[in-house]
Enzyme design. Structure first.
Site, PDB file in Angstrom:
ATOM      1  N   SER A 171      -0.085   5.129  -5.968  1.00  0.00           N
ATOM      2  CA  SER A 171       1.080   4.270  -5.990  1.00  0.00           C
ATOM      3  C   SER A 171       1.949   4.428  -4.746  1.00  0.00           C
ATOM      4  CB  SER A 171       1.927   4.578  -7.239  1.00  0.00           C
ATOM      5  OG  SER A 171       2.353   5.928  -7.241  1.00  0.00           O
ATOM      6  N   LYS A 183       8.880   7.570  -0.295  1.00  0.00           N
ATOM      7  CA  LYS A 183       8.513   6.690  -1.405  1.00  0.00           C
ATOM      8  C   LYS A 183       9.774   6.333  -2.177  1.00  0.00           C
ATOM      9  CE  LYS A 183       5.207   6.635  -5.273  1.00  0.00           C
ATOM     10  NZ  LYS A 183       4.135   7.431  -5.935  1.00  0.00           N
ATOM     11  N   SER A 212      -2.090   9.545  -6.297  1.00  0.00           N
ATOM     12  CA  SER A 212      -1.220   8.572  -5.631  1.00  0.00           C
ATOM     13  C   SER A 212      -0.801   8.920  -4.210  1.00  0.00           C
ATOM     14  CB  SER A 212       0.037   8.329  -6.482  1.00  0.00           C
ATOM     15  OG  SER A 212      -0.299   7.645  -7.658  1.00  0.00           O
TER      16      SER A 212
END
Length: 458
Positions: free
Chosen positions: A152, A77, A176
């Site tokens: 996310s 990420k 997330s």
């Protein structure tokens, strides 16, 4: 290599069936061909990846092993620092930010021999649970590109689902890791709070944030967790689940839920029943406060994290991030401390449940995966904001820090995956992985066949 697991990949290296350079080139070619469709990556580290692959290949050829993940292609990420590699946190503000040190999780996986393919797209600074990004483009769900990938850590889940990365490392402050895993039909684990240190990661909330893996199957998850925790790989070959005590919530996790999700969740319960588990009904009345508590803590801490940049660069943030920081200024110290006190209470009460159960079983999401750009979800005559809806079943376990895993449990009539959430007591990731592996082995063969048919071109 669409059906290849990490174990099969490593065995292929050992037998010289293929090499790390060949595999890395293959993955980089796939990213070039398919990332324009899914927008899963912000940065692709082709040169770095090939350099690592050549070095690992030399070690393998000379029978030198450098780690349990040698030559395994993964991604991170984009809020996770990678030395010498652009790390934006999905924001225009950090468009040129290049860290000088690796995050703790990157250092650990580098020692295990991974190949970093690149940095995954995400919701700006993790301030939302969808896959919309105003600067780097929305992440699209590989099952159907009209739908969101979740957030996310949406780019991480999309990359793994489409086999553009064998695994990815995401973060989770309200869901997330698990939300995009459920949306994209992959396996995601939010470990126990602080089991894997967050050093070198831009958090949304230092009180709630966790870092953990997203993988294509449970066996891969077990291997990644061994590399991250340095604990011996859990024994996946347990004979049955006869002595397992599974808690089924009496309230909240079966309320305001899409009927198709409810049906698939109840099917999963019946499947576990066939495996001989013992079901115990449990009360979790405090769960109804979880969104308010999580929102108060996360919003206040996010506002503090960005207090300096807010003063000079507020106009460079996306609209959603600006709204978060505006809300943070209205949260009083009393409200923040009250939320922290509630966190302690919730942690205590949830932990007490594990005196009678081994695992809590819930849907991962109360609603079906939504289309891109949708702001609200309809439940009968009632509407709910997507942001609240998608974390309604997940954020409690960020508050309490209990480990929680999302695994696919079926697909909807329009062929979109549905996730099942398993939650264990603190530091019992081994129990989650064992149970999920057994369920996967018994009941997800058809699901994975369907998934492979959808992604056979990748």
């Amino acid at each position: 290599m669409i059906n290849m697991t990490i174990k099969e990949l490593l065995e292929g290296y050992k037998s010289k069936m293929f090499s790390p350079v060949e595999v890395t080139r293959d993955y980089l070619d796939k990213i070039k061909n398919y990332n324009p469709q899914y927008n899963a990556f912000i940065t692709v580290t082709e040169e770095t990846a090939l350099s690592s692959a050549y070095r690992i290949e030399e070690n393998i050829m000379s029978n030198q092993e450098i780690g349990i993940l040698q030559g395994v292609p993964i991604s991170y990420k984009d809020s996770i620092d990678t030395k010498g590699i652009k790390t934006t946190s999905g924001s225009l503000i950090n468009k040129n930010r290049i860290p000088t040190e690796d995050a703790n999780v990157v250092k650990m996986l580098n020692k295990s021999g991974v190949v970093n393919l690149g940095k995954a797209n995400m919701y700006e600074f993790g301030t939302g649970i969808t896959s919309d990004n105003p600067f780097y483009g929305s992440i699209k769900n590989p099952w159907n590109t009209r739908y969101m990938a979740g957030g996310s850590s949406g780019g991480s889940a999309a990359a793994v689902a489409a086999n553009l990365s064998m695994a990815s490392i995401g973060t989770d402050a309200g869901g997330s890791i698990r939300v995009p895993s459920a949306c994209c039909g992959v396996v995601g684990l939010k470990p126990t709070y602080d089991l894997i240190q967050m050093d070198g990661i831009m958090p949304l909330s230092w009180t709630l944030d966790h870092v953990g893996p997203i993988t294509r199957n449970v066996e891969d998850l077990a291997i990644i967790m061994e590399a991250l925790t340095k604990k011996p790989n859990v024994e996946l070959g347990r004979d049955d689940l006869q002595d397992l005590k599974i808690g089924i919530p009496n309230q909240y996790f079966n309320e305001k839920i899409d009927e198709e999700v409810r049906e698939i969740y109840q099917k999963a319960i019946r499947e576990f029943e066939k495996l001989g588990v013992n079901f115990i009904a449990v009360d979790i009345p405090f769960a109804s406060e979880s969104i308010n508590v999580a929102s108060t803590i996360a919003t206040a801490e996010a506002g503090y994290m960005h207090k300096d940049l807010r003063k000079t660069s507020l106009d460079l943030y996306g609209e959603a991030a600006r709204e978060t920081f505006t809300r943070s200024q209205s949260i009083s110290s009393f409200e923040y401390i009250a939320a922290l006190k509630s966190r302690d209470y919730m942690n205590q009460k949830l932990t007490e449940l594990y005196e009678d159960i081994d695992i809590l079983l819930t849907p991962t999401l109360p609603a079906l995966t939504t289309k891109l750009g949708v702001d609200e979800v309809q439940f009968g005559k009632e509407k709910e904001k997507v942001g609240d809806c998608m974390i309604r079943y997940t954020c409690l376990f960020d508050i309490t820090g209990h480990p929680a895993l999302s695994i696919p449990c079926g697909a909807t009539k329009n062929s979109m995956p549905v996730g099942l959430q398993l939650v264990a007591n603190h530091f019992r990731e081994d129990l989650l992985i064992k149970t999920a592996y057994f369920y996967e082995k018994e009941y997800l063969t058809d699901f994975y066949k369907k998934k492979n048919e959808i992604f056979k071109q990748v």
